[in-house]
Design a protein around this motif. Structure first.
Motif, PDB file in Angstrom:
ATOM      1  N   TYR A   1       0.823  -1.203   0.000  1.00 46.87           N
ATOM      2  CA  TYR A   1       0.000   0.000   0.000  1.00 46.87           C
ATOM      3  C   TYR A   1       0.862   1.259   0.000  1.00 46.87           C
ATOM      4  O   TYR A   1       0.518   2.255  -0.614  1.00 46.87           O
ATOM      5  N   PHE A   2       2.019   1.203   0.696  1.00 47.52           N
ATOM      6  CA  PHE A   2       2.894   2.369   0.779  1.00 47.52           C
ATOM      7  C   PHE A   2       4.157   2.159  -0.045  1.00 47.52           C
ATOM      8  O   PHE A   2       4.754   1.089  -0.006  1.00 47.52           O
ATOM      9  N   LEU A   3       4.554   3.204  -0.765  1.00 47.09           N
ATOM     10  CA  LEU A   3       5.854   3.216  -1.429  1.00 47.09           C
ATOM     11  C   LEU A   3       6.940   3.361  -0.373  1.00 47.09           C
ATOM     12  O   LEU A   3       7.974   2.724  -0.432  1.00 47.09           O
ATOM     13  N   GLY A   4       6.672   4.212   0.615  1.00 48.37           N
ATOM     14  CA  GLY A   4       7.649   4.423   1.672  1.00 48.37           C
ATOM     15  C   GLY A   4       7.004   4.848   2.965  1.00 48.37           C
ATOM     16  O   GLY A   4       5.937   5.457   2.985  1.00 48.37           O
ATOM     17  N   GLU A   5       7.675   4.484   4.050  1.00 46.50           N
ATOM     18  CA  GLU A   5       7.241   4.849   5.397  1.00 46.50           C
ATOM     19  C   GLU A   5       8.475   5.195   6.217  1.00 46.50           C
ATOM     20  O   GLU A   5       9.521   4.571   6.058  1.00 46.50           O
ATOM     21  N   VAL A   6       8.338   6.194   7.087  1.00 44.98           N
ATOM     22  CA  VAL A   6       9.403   6.571   8.007  1.00 44.98           C
ATOM     23  C   VAL A   6       8.760   6.823   9.360  1.00 44.98           C
ATOM     24  O   VAL A   6       7.821   7.612   9.459  1.00 44.98           O
ATOM     25  N   GLU A   7       9.256   6.126  10.375  1.00 41.50           N
ATOM     26  CA  GLU A   7       8.690   6.319  11.712  1.00 41.50           C
ATOM     27  C   GLU A   7       8.938   7.742  12.191  1.00 41.50           C
ATOM     28  O   GLU A   7       8.029   8.414  12.678  1.00 41.50           O
ATOM     29  N   LYS A   8      10.192   8.206  12.080  1.00 43.07           N
ATOM     30  CA  LYS A   8      10.542   9.578  12.479  1.00 43.07           C
ATOM     31  C   LYS A   8      11.526  10.148  11.470  1.00 43.07           C
ATOM     32  O   LYS A   8      12.426   9.457  11.012  1.00 43.07           O
ATOM     33  N   LEU A   9      11.329  11.410  11.150  1.00 44.54           N
ATOM     34  CA  LEU A   9      12.262  12.144  10.293  1.00 44.54           C
ATOM     35  C   LEU A   9      12.628  13.424  11.021  1.00 44.54           C
ATOM     36  O   LEU A   9      11.749  14.144  11.502  1.00 44.54           O
ATOM     37  N   MET A  10      13.906  13.689  11.156  1.00 43.66           N
ATOM     38  CA  MET A  10      14.389  14.932  11.740  1.00 43.66           C
ATOM     39  C   MET A  10      15.368  15.542  10.749  1.00 43.66           C
ATOM     40  O   MET A  10      16.252  14.847  10.236  1.00 43.66           O
ATOM     41  N   ALA A  11      15.180  16.817  10.449  1.00 42.49           N
ATOM     42  CA  ALA A  11      16.079  17.497   9.511  1.00 42.49           C
ATOM     43  C   ALA A  11      16.383  18.891  10.029  1.00 42.49           C
ATOM     44  O   ALA A  11      15.524  19.564  10.599  1.00 42.49           O
ATOM     45  N   ARG A  12      17.622  19.303   9.825  1.00 41.81           N
ATOM     46  CA  ARG A  12      18.046  20.671  10.148  1.00 41.81           C
ATOM     47  C   ARG A  12      18.452  21.345   8.847  1.00 41.81           C
ATOM     48  O   ARG A  12      19.168  20.756   8.035  1.00 41.81           O
TER      49      ARG A  12
END
Length: 134
Positions: free
Chosen positions: A79-90
């Motif tokens: 169903y999903f192409l991609g999943e990320v539990e948490k993303l942090m970016a600066r």
């Protein structure tokens, strides 16, 4: 002249105080649905996330996203192409003010990608208008 200067100074201080108050009190999570819709339109796939938080008081503002999911194609096995539990970016604010997007740090927690080709060799990872060229 002094009265005009004092009014301008008070207006500037009020503006800075209001900006500070709004950015500290504002609950950034309210923007997750409109941003999800904006990116869904750009990618031509449904993009959702459960929680959004921003820390803007730094030369390297930080964005934190929890539960990021990007829908797959209709012919995809998952169903999903991609999943990320948490993303942090600066992001480097100085570079951004010069018109350059420079990420000084990106951390992905439990990223999962389901990359696949259709029977016609069309990749599921090509998003938006680019996919029309295939």
């Amino acid at each position: 002249m002094r009265v005009v200067f004092n009014r301008l100074l008070l207006t500037f201080i009020f503006f800075i105080f209001t900006l500070f108050l709004v950015t500290t009190v504002f609950h950034w999570n309210w923007l997750r649905v409109p941003l999800g819709l904006l990116f869904s339109t750009q990618f031509e796939r449904k993009l959702t996330f459960l929680h959004l938080d921003l820390n803007l008081f730094s030369w390297q503002p930080e964005i934190r996203i929890h539960g990021l999911q990007l829908a797959n194609t209709s012919w995809g096995k998952n169903y999903f192409l991609g999943e990320v539990e948490k993303l942090m970016a600066r992001i480097d604010l100085r570079a951004l003010l010069q018109g350059r997007w420079v990420f000084s740090e990106i951390i992905l927690t439990r990223p999962v990608l389901h990359l696949e080709l259709s029977h016609q060799n069309i990749p599921n990872w090509v998003l938006g208008k680019k996919k029309r060229n295939h």
